[in-house]
Design a protein around this motif. Structure first.
Motif, PDB file in Angstrom:
ATOM      1  N   MET A  20       0.788  -1.152   0.088  1.00 38.85           N
ATOM      2  CA  MET A  20       0.105  -0.189   0.058  1.00 38.85           C
ATOM      3  C   MET A  20       0.875   1.244  -0.013  1.00 38.85           C
ATOM      4  O   MET A  20       0.390   2.070  -0.693  1.00 38.85           O
ATOM      5  N   ASN A  21       2.041   1.187   0.546  1.00 39.91           N
ATOM      6  CA  ASN A  21       2.983   2.303   0.801  1.00 39.91           C
ATOM      7  C   ASN A  21       3.421   2.724  -0.666  1.00 39.91           C
ATOM      8  O   ASN A  21       3.535   3.673  -1.081  1.00 39.91           O
ATOM      9  N   TYR A  24       0.872   4.155  -2.676  1.00 36.91           N
ATOM     10  CA  TYR A  24       0.804   5.769  -2.454  1.00 36.91           C
ATOM     11  C   TYR A  24       1.960   6.118  -3.198  1.00 36.91           C
ATOM     12  O   TYR A  24       1.575   7.247  -3.977  1.00 36.91           O
ATOM     13  N   ILE A  25       3.142   5.812  -3.089  1.00 37.40           N
ATOM     14  CA  ILE A  25       4.072   6.723  -3.861  1.00 37.40           C
ATOM     15  C   ILE A  25       3.863   6.649  -5.400  1.00 37.40           C
ATOM     16  O   ILE A  25       3.998   7.846  -6.063  1.00 37.40           O
ATOM     17  N   PHE A  28       1.301   9.285  -5.975  1.00 34.36           N
ATOM     18  CA  PHE A  28       2.033  10.387  -5.898  1.00 34.36           C
ATOM     19  C   PHE A  28       2.704  10.890  -7.260  1.00 34.36           C
ATOM     20  O   PHE A  28       2.798  11.808  -7.531  1.00 34.36           O
ATOM     21  N   TYR A  29       3.270   9.687  -7.761  1.00 31.93           N
ATOM     22  CA  TYR A  29       4.176   9.928  -8.865  1.00 31.93           C
ATOM     23  C   TYR A  29       3.322  10.507 -10.230  1.00 31.93           C
ATOM     24  O   TYR A  29       3.541  11.539 -10.892  1.00 31.93           O
ATOM     25  N   ILE A  31       0.303  11.740  -9.783  1.00 32.96           N
ATOM     26  CA  ILE A  31      -0.290  13.130  -9.627  1.00 32.96           C
ATOM     27  C   ILE A  31       0.701  14.096  -9.987  1.00 32.96           C
ATOM     28  O   ILE A  31       0.407  15.103 -10.648  1.00 32.96           O
ATOM     29  N   THR A  32       2.062  13.927  -9.492  1.00 30.23           N
ATOM     30  CA  THR A  32       2.941  14.952  -9.743  1.00 30.23           C
ATOM     31  C   THR A  32       3.292  15.089 -11.303  1.00 30.23           C
ATOM     32  O   THR A  32       3.495  16.205 -11.757  1.00 30.23           O
ATOM     33  N   LEU A  35      -0.018  16.881 -13.017  1.00 26.53           N
ATOM     34  CA  LEU A  35      -0.216  18.254 -12.526  1.00 26.53           C
ATOM     35  C   LEU A  35       1.010  19.228 -12.704  1.00 26.53           C
ATOM     36  O   LEU A  35       0.693  20.490 -12.439  1.00 26.53           O
ATOM     37  N   ASN A  36       1.926  18.915 -13.450  1.00 29.99           N
ATOM     38  CA  ASN A  36       3.165  19.887 -13.613  1.00 29.99           C
ATOM     39  C   ASN A  36       3.478  19.789 -14.581  1.00 29.99           C
ATOM     40  O   ASN A  36       3.262  19.078 -15.602  1.00 29.99           O
TER      41      ASN A  36
ATOM     42  N   GLY B 213      -1.224  23.032  -9.515  1.00 33.23           N
ATOM     43  CA  GLY B 213      -0.062  22.409 -10.220  1.00 33.23           C
ATOM     44  C   GLY B 213       0.696  23.388 -10.953  1.00 33.23           C
ATOM     45  O   GLY B 213       1.723  23.467 -11.060  1.00 33.23           O
ATOM     46  N   MET B 218       1.855  20.946  -6.699  1.00 30.79           N
ATOM     47  CA  MET B 218       1.466  19.438  -6.522  1.00 30.79           C
ATOM     48  C   MET B 218       2.674  18.776  -6.812  1.00 30.79           C
ATOM     49  O   MET B 218       2.684  17.904  -7.498  1.00 30.79           O
ATOM     50  N   LEU B 221       6.297  14.263  -5.300  1.00 34.24           N
ATOM     51  CA  LEU B 221       7.638  13.434  -5.060  1.00 34.24           C
ATOM     52  C   LEU B 221       8.933  14.207  -5.703  1.00 34.24           C
ATOM     53  O   LEU B 221       8.787  14.849  -6.574  1.00 34.24           O
ATOM     54  N   LYS B 352       0.951  28.831 -18.017  1.00 36.64           N
ATOM     55  CA  LYS B 352       1.580  28.293 -16.765  1.00 36.64           C
ATOM     56  C   LYS B 352       2.733  28.729 -16.299  1.00 36.64           C
ATOM     57  O   LYS B 352       3.047  29.000 -15.212  1.00 36.64           O
TER      58      LYS B 352
END
Lengths: 36, 558
Positions: A20-21, A24-25, A28-29, A31-32, A35-36, B213, B218, B221, B352
């Protein structure tokens, strides 16, 4: 040490917590990345 | 604050205190008082462990951290699930088999009495100081924003905690922590959904994430190997595991929570529950902060969120410069509106980049403002906190939440302060009673006599914590001092436990001598500034393990 204490039968649940950990990572990867 | 807020705040806190005191009254023996009669089930242990770690600062500071620096802080918790598994595998079976009351009791069984007492005293010094700061840290922020009397607030928080902790011991701590966690979760969820609902029409949650973002909030990591960067995946996985292992495995304020478990199964499930929930919980609290950031993209924010800083600048000789910076920040805010509107319609990379550049400019202006505040503070010889991350979320709560909910959110913050303090007082009293008082007595004491003594120790530590909280504002950087003291002692204590578990050939004399030498070297290292103080943890642990091993080898030869 009895069977319950030995922790061997707990291996699946320990694995679940660690997996599960990792999930999560990975989440998050993404998501990063998204959104970037 | 309106009357309804006072009523919500007062009823919530008083209910928790009175119910906890009434429900857990009448401990019959030491096991009842210090281990809750070993009746706790896994969810009680899990919630209790989480409530102990989550202090008021978690709910004040973490959203502010996300507001300024984004989501990266969540990486700090990546080591926690790993530490939970190690504790379940190695620590819990030993603690359970020996039926210990404190973690340090195990050290006498493995080594000798002097090692047990040394570890207990190191814990009492660092945790005793920390208990005062757990009360002081939220009190100083609430007194600054609400104008409440700081000393009175310290005393009220302390007395509320003392009432139920002295009366019901460990069971009172875990009973109240369940209700406190319910208040905390309810308050944070309501705040989160209200922030989303306050965003302008057309700004959905998904668009809010896009804006966050585009503003660089956001970046969850960071895989870089930069040692200067405090929060990376690697520091979280390696440093975090090490830190959480020492906190959850050897700090009595946490160990006591799972020692109260009904069985070894309940203890393990409680810790694994914490291991599963902690990362998403921290992610959620940070997300609240990011949503507050998005909210302030559509609403004007102060130049510095600390109200004391703003007030001091208004009457200072640098007020004109400060006002100019405020106007500059507002101009950036206005220019960002058009950029964000355009970005929502068409998310192009160029837009952006312009949003990111406007944010960088705003950050620079805020830094310049901090410089001015520092100048004024130095000139007037007053202490003004320039780092305003602790004030961001409380500013939002007080200025934008509806009546009644302000009271609930203040109850969240005070509940968090009380839940951490209660665990600390409970653990300090247990260690004093079992490791020093009972172990030092030549004659056996009756069960009720020991319960009475444990209650007196809880009361004494409570009064000391209030006293430390009341004088804390007199010391410069006291919070940092407490962290430094923790780093000086923590590594050494963890090292002693790791030797106990993994270096079976090392005996008591080698460990005790190694620990004393390590403590002296670590203090010298801190004094001469050999390394950043957070690394003293690792250094102390490594040093005591190496020294004890070498000493044992030389003792074997003799």
């Amino acid at each position: 040490m009895d069977k319950n204490e030995s922790g061997r039968k707990w291996l699946p649940i320990y694995t679940l917590v660690l997996v599960m950990n990792l999930i999560y990572i990975i989440l998050f990867y993404f998501i990063t990345q998204a959104l970037n | 604050m309106q009357s309804i807020d006072w009523i919500v705040l007062g009823i919530t806190l008083l209910f928790i205190v009175l119910y906890g005191t009434w429900k857990t009254r009448g401990s019959k023996n030491v096991q009842d008082y210090l281990k809750g009669g070993n009746r706790a089930q896994w969810w009680t242990i899990g919630l209790s462990v989480m409530a102990t770690q989550a202090s008021a600062i978690t709910f004040l500071s973490t959203p502010g951290q996300a507001f300024h620096d984004g989501m990266g802080f969540v990486q700090f918790y990546f080591g926690l699930p790993i530490a939970m598994v190690v504790i379940c595998l190695v620590f819990i079976p030993l603690y359970h088999r020996l039926k210990v009351y404190t973690a340090y009791e195990f050290l006498e069984n493995r080594f000798d009495l002097k090692t047990r007492i040394l570890a207990a005293i190191l814990f009492l010094i660092s945790r005793g100081l920390a208990a005062g700061i757990t009360i002081f840290a939220p009190a100083i922020i609430l007194s600054a924003v609400l104008g409440w009397n700081l000393t009175l607030l310290n005393i009220i928080i302390g007395i509320l905690v003392i009432i139920y902790t002295v009366s019901g011991g460990t069971r009172a701590v875990s009973t109240t922590q369940k209700q406190q966690m319910a208040v905390i979760f309810a308050g944070m969820f309501i705040a989160f959904f209200l922030i989303i609902s306050y965003l302008p029409d057309g700004i959905t949650f998904s668009k809010a994430l896009d804006i966050a973002g585009a503003s660089g909030k956001m970046e969850v990591l960071d895989f870089s190997f930069d040692f200067e960067n405090r929060y990376t995946v690697w520091s979280g996985l390696i440093g975090g595991t090490f830190l959480m292992l020492s906190y959850f495995g050897t700090d009595q304020s946490q160990v006591q929570r799972y020692l109260s478990g009904r069985s070894i199964r309940e203890m393990r499930l409680g810790l694994l529950f914490n291991g599963l929930l902690k990362v998403p919980m921290q992610f959620f609290i940070l997300l609240v902060g990011v949503m507050v950031f998005v909210f302030f993209q559509f609403n004007e924010s102060p130049l510095n969120f600390n109200p004391i800083a703003g007030e001091s600048m208004a009457t200072s000789n640098l007020s004109e410069e400060y006002e100019n910076l405020r106007k500059k920040k507002n101009a950036i805010y206005e220019s960002k509106q058009d950029l964000i509107d355009a970005y929502i319609i068409s998310p192009e990379p160029e837009l952006k980049a312009r949003i990111a550049s406007a944010n960088a400019e705003e950050r620079e202006v805020r830094e310049e403002a901090k410089g001015l505040i520092t100048q004024v503070a130095e000139a007037t010889e007053t202490k003004i906190e320039t780092n305003d991350k602790d004030y961001v979320f409380i500013h939002f709560i007080l200025n934008y939440l509806p009546r009644g909910l302000i009271g609930l959110l203040l109850a969240v913050i005070l509940s968090a302060a009380m839940s951490s303090t209660a665990s600390e007082l409970n653990a300090l009293a247990s260690t004093t009673a079992m490791d020093l008082y009972r172990r030092g007595r030549k004659t056996e004491m009756s069960e009720m006599g020991m319960v009475r003594m444990s209650k007196w120790f809880t009361l004494a530590w409570g009064i000391l914590a209030i006293a430390i909280a009341c004088v804390a504002h007199l010391a410069d950087n006291l919070i940092q001092l407490v962290n430094i003291i923790g780093s000086i002692f923590y590594g050494n204590v963890l090292g002693i436990f790791l030797i106990a578990f993994f270096l079976k050939t090392v005996k008591g004399n080698a460990v005790f001598t190694g620990a004393l030498i390590t403590q002296v070297i670590v203090i010298i290292g801190w004094w001469w500034d050999w390394m950043p103080f957070l690394w003293l943890n690792f250094f102390g642990c490594f040093l005591v393990m190496s020294l004890a091993y070498i000493l044992q080898l030389s003792m074997n030869k003799k």
